[in-house]
Design an enzyme around this catalytic site. Structure first.
Site, PDB file in Angstrom:
ATOM      1  N   ARG A 238      62.674  16.900  94.797  1.00 54.25           N
ATOM      2  CA  ARG A 238      62.837  15.467  94.691  1.00 54.25           C
ATOM      3  C   ARG A 238      63.648  14.822  95.926  1.00 54.25           C
ATOM      4  O   ARG A 238      64.642  15.794  96.097  1.00 54.25           O
ATOM      5  CB  ARG A 238      63.549  14.899  93.437  1.00 54.25           C
ATOM      6  CG  ARG A 238      62.550  15.039  92.102  1.00 54.25           C
ATOM      7  CD  ARG A 238      61.514  13.682  92.186  1.00 54.25           C
ATOM      8  NE  ARG A 238      60.683  13.668  90.911  1.00 54.25           N
ATOM      9  CZ  ARG A 238      59.657  14.616  90.957  1.00 54.25           C
ATOM     10  NH1 ARG A 238      59.231  15.464  91.903  1.00 54.25           N
ATOM     11  NH2 ARG A 238      58.780  14.526  89.943  1.00 54.25           N
ATOM     12  N   GLU A 267      60.441   6.685  99.032  1.00 51.17           N
ATOM     13  CA  GLU A 267      59.213   7.102  99.513  1.00 51.17           C
ATOM     14  C   GLU A 267      58.257   5.748  99.199  1.00 51.17           C
ATOM     15  O   GLU A 267      58.301   5.078  98.252  1.00 51.17           O
ATOM     16  CB  GLU A 267      58.323   8.086  98.683  1.00 51.17           C
ATOM     17  CG  GLU A 267      59.199   9.508  98.849  1.00 51.17           C
ATOM     18  CD  GLU A 267      58.916  10.436  97.855  1.00 51.17           C
ATOM     19  OE1 GLU A 267      59.183  11.504  98.162  1.00 51.17           O
ATOM     20  OE2 GLU A 267      57.764  10.394  97.073  1.00 51.17           O
ATOM     21  N   HIS A 286      54.649  13.901 100.005  1.00 48.02           N
ATOM     22  CA  HIS A 286      54.666  14.108  98.950  1.00 48.02           C
ATOM     23  C   HIS A 286      53.219  14.870  98.235  1.00 48.02           C
ATOM     24  O   HIS A 286      52.746  14.005  97.519  1.00 48.02           O
ATOM     25  CB  HIS A 286      55.192  12.900  97.926  1.00 48.02           C
ATOM     26  CG  HIS A 286      55.652  13.480  96.760  1.00 48.02           C
ATOM     27  ND1 HIS A 286      56.748  12.679  96.168  1.00 48.02           N
ATOM     28  CD2 HIS A 286      55.252  14.351  95.737  1.00 48.02           C
ATOM     29  CE1 HIS A 286      57.089  13.235  94.987  1.00 48.02           C
ATOM     30  NE2 HIS A 286      56.247  14.166  94.970  1.00 48.02           N
TER      31      HIS A 286
END
Length: 320
Positions: A238, A267, A286
């Site tokens: 994370r 993000e 991601h």
């Protein structure tokens, strides 16, 4: 009336067909744009079930609004976007998608190790921009991965799967975790060490810890200064586990050699993000679990959990 299911991102019709047969299903019509919070909140008020992504803040307001809610099926192994304690208090089941993405995320994590160490993205851009004019002995020379020391922070299921890949590269495996993992020690020869010792000894530091108040900003300037100057840092857990300003400063100052990042504090990031100006940073959007096979399996598990709970049965993967 049939139970109402809201899906917060557009999913393939064949995946959600089983839900449509039995329930009233509404789905946000964009795959690439998150559902606006006000729309999400409005849907929560009507829903018996929510199928959510990490981008949705399933906070106290949403849960309190969902007077009929029985289940939050979060399409991720992590669930830091969900207020689990409030959900428990309200009797709402929360599920995630563990196990099914271990291998895919481990593949991507180790790919970041290799890409950052061997300067693969930088080399690919070098060729595409027409800069490859001749061969030279140290042209884009990086670092070996084999026979080096990898330190894994967060030896959960994904961490152990990364360790298996490291073993194939004849790496010495160190790890730090809230509790020891005897199976990883016996099967892979992993050594349990303190966080500081891991930083000091590792050539590659891989962060796979969940986001908690204890791990937020765990990797800060102090941590980076304890690492070897030739060390490579990889984060596939994370974003907020890392202080990005401190990482930028450490890379600029040469306190560590490179970084491979699949996650960021906020993000998506823009092209003006400071870390993107550095050649020794490999940045991914991601995509840890983003193989077609794994993402479909994650979707199907969410659908199955919703169907089980709405049918009065226990879900497959409840968050305890």
């Amino acid at each position: 009336m049939k139970p109402y299911v809201f899906i917060s991102r557009k999913l393939p019709e064949n995946v959600i067909a089983i839900l449509k047969e039995k329930y009233t299903v509404e789905m946000w019509d964009r795959e690439d744009v998150p559902v606006p919070y006000d729309v999400f909140l409005q849907e929560a008020r009507k829903a018996d079930a929510l199928l959510t992504m990490l981008s949705e803040p399933v906070n106290e307001e949403v849960l309190e609004a969902g007077g009929k809610l029985k289940i939050i099926a979060n399409m991720a192994v992590g669930y830091d976007n969900v207020d689990v304690e409030t959900a428990k208090r309200l009797g709402i089941t929360v599920t995630n998608t563990p196990e099914v993405l271990n291998d895919s995320t481990a593949d991507l994590t180790f790919a970041l190790v290799l890409a950052a160490a061997r300067r693969m993205v930088e080399a690919a851009e070098f060729v595409k921009k027409g800069n490859w004019k001749s061969w030279s002995p140290l042209l884009l020379a990086g670092q070996d991965v084999h026979h080096k020391t990898i330190g894994i922070v967060g030896m959960g299921n994904i961490g152990k799967t990364v360790a298996k890949r490291a073993a194939g590269f004849d790496m010495e495996i160190l790890y730090h975790n809230r509790s020891r993992k005897p199976d990883a020690e016996q099967e892979l020869g992993a050594q349990y060490v303190s966080f500081d010792e891991l930083l000091e000894r590792s050539d590659f530091v891989v962060c796979l810890t969940p986001l908690t108040e204890e791990t937020r900003n765990l990797f800060n300037r102090n941590a980076f200064r304890k690492m070897k100057c030739k060390a490579v840092f990889v984060n596939a857990s994370r974003g907020p586990v890392v202080n990005e300003h401190d990482l930028y400063e450490a890379l600029k100052a040469g306190e560590i050699a490179a970084a491979g990042l699949d996650v960021f504090a906020e993000e998506p990031i823009g092209e003006d993000h400071p870390l993107l100006e550095l050649k020794n940073v490999v940045a991914m959007p991601h995509i840890g679990s983003a193989s077609i096979e794994t993402r479909y399996t994650m979707m199907q598990l969410c659908v199955e959990n919703i169907d089980l709970v709405l049918s009065g049965k226990k879900p497959k993967t409840p968050v305890e």
